[in-house]
Structures are given as structure tokens and as C-alpha cells.
Design an enzyme around this catalytic site. Sequence first.
Site, PDB file in Angstrom:
ATOM      1  CB  CYS A  14      48.519  26.247  46.483  1.00 49.96           C
ATOM      2  SG  CYS A  14      47.565  27.418  45.247  1.00 49.96           S
ATOM      3  N   PRO A  15      45.410  24.621  46.256  1.00 44.04           N
ATOM      4  CG  PRO A  15      43.211  25.040  45.666  1.00 44.04           C
ATOM      5  CD  PRO A  15      44.364  24.277  45.587  1.00 44.04           C
TER       6      PRO A  15
END
Lengths: 77, 163
Positions: A14-15
Site C-alpha cells: 500500500c498504496p
Amino acid sequence: MKADQTLDCTGTYCPIPIVKTAAKIKELKRGQVLEVLADDKGIKLDMPAWCRTTGHECLAIEEKDGEFRVYVKKTHD
Amino acid sequence: MVQAQCKEKLTMVVFSGDLDRALAAFIIATTAASMGMEVTMFFTFWGLNVIKKNEGSLKSQGWMLKMLNTMNRGGSKRLALSKFHMMGMGTWMMKKLMKEVNMPTIDELITMANEMGVKLVACTTTCGVMGVSEDSFRSEVTSLAGAAYFLGEANESKATLFI
């Protein structure tokens, strides 16, 4: 599940998978399905949340040996 | 579907100049932008260090500001972890660990945020207090503004964060 395009996000956290998905979905036509490959467990909750917010449809999340295949249907431009 | 039509907003205050907090702020900002949200990041106090240029020296007037801007030079490459900085060794190790898992660097995140239309705003008051001129900031910084601008944005936002 059949997909129109595949996006490989394995090896990223993430992201990145979400950011790349958001960019990639723009290349698809309405009604087409994007397959996202990922190995960050977060994708299981992140992608449905992204779909809820953006309005695209999260069709399925398949998990096999710690790898995820997520299918997202583009519902609007 | 209905949600996709109306623009959602996220506004952040980045008060801290710590590397870890800045990373968290930019990860949330870029993700929010990916989710179709309009994002504004408002940098104030030590947070200004995150958006200062890495190159060159900062011009400041008076011995107190000269001293402050020497000790508090800022720039993304000089940010330290809030914990275990250990004269740079801890921060160096954290950067190495992050690279090993393909995590973007703070510079890459700033570039990504900029490309996604995230607005980076520097607080004029703290710029004045700390003697930071507008040309001390990197090109991604979109504007300088005060608390009223932040509150105006925050008022229209579904989510507001202070980091």
C-alpha cells in the site's frame, strides 16, 4: 475469471496497488474487467473500499498461496 | 455509484517534519487521490521542512533566523525518523528496509501526489515566523495560504487529519 487487462502489483505494498489500479482503470472501457495481481494482504480490504468510493465493482478476490487476484469491473468513465 | 459522482475531499495539516509522519501523510494523500478525492495538504511549522528544496542554502535575515535555518535546514532528503534516528543510522536503515519492499521514497510520493493533483500549501504565518521565503520550496508546492484557507477546505471535507 476472465479479464480484459491484467495489472501486476506483486512485490509492492500500500498504496502502490491502489494508485496503479486507479491509473490503469482509466485505460479500460466501461464494462471491462481489470485483473490485479498482488501479494500485499491489505488488498483484501483496500480494493473493496476503493471500489465503494469510486463506484467501480469489485467482482471477486481470489487467494492462492499468499497471492491475490482481484477482479474489478469498470462501471463508469 | 452516487458517491462516485460527488467530489469527496480530504484535508490534512502536516505539522510534523518527521520522515515517518511525512511518509504516512503522503501515503494517505496519494491513496485518497486514487479514490477520486480532492486532497489538500497544508504544511505548517516543522512540516515546512518536508516541502523545502533539497538544494542550495536558505536565505534568511538576522542571526536568530540564520541560526534556525542552519539547524533546521529541511528538505526531503534531510528528514529524520521520529524514533531511532540515531544520528542518521536508524533513518538510513529504515530507508534501506523500505527500498527492499519496493516502498516509494518520500520524493517519489511527493511526485506522485503532485501528478495526481494533490494540492500542497505552505502556511504563510509560519513561513514568516521562521523566515522561510517562497523560493525555499520545491516546485510541487501549489500555493501559500493561511489558517482561513485550511478551515475553508476542512469545512468542505469529509475527512480532516492533523499529522
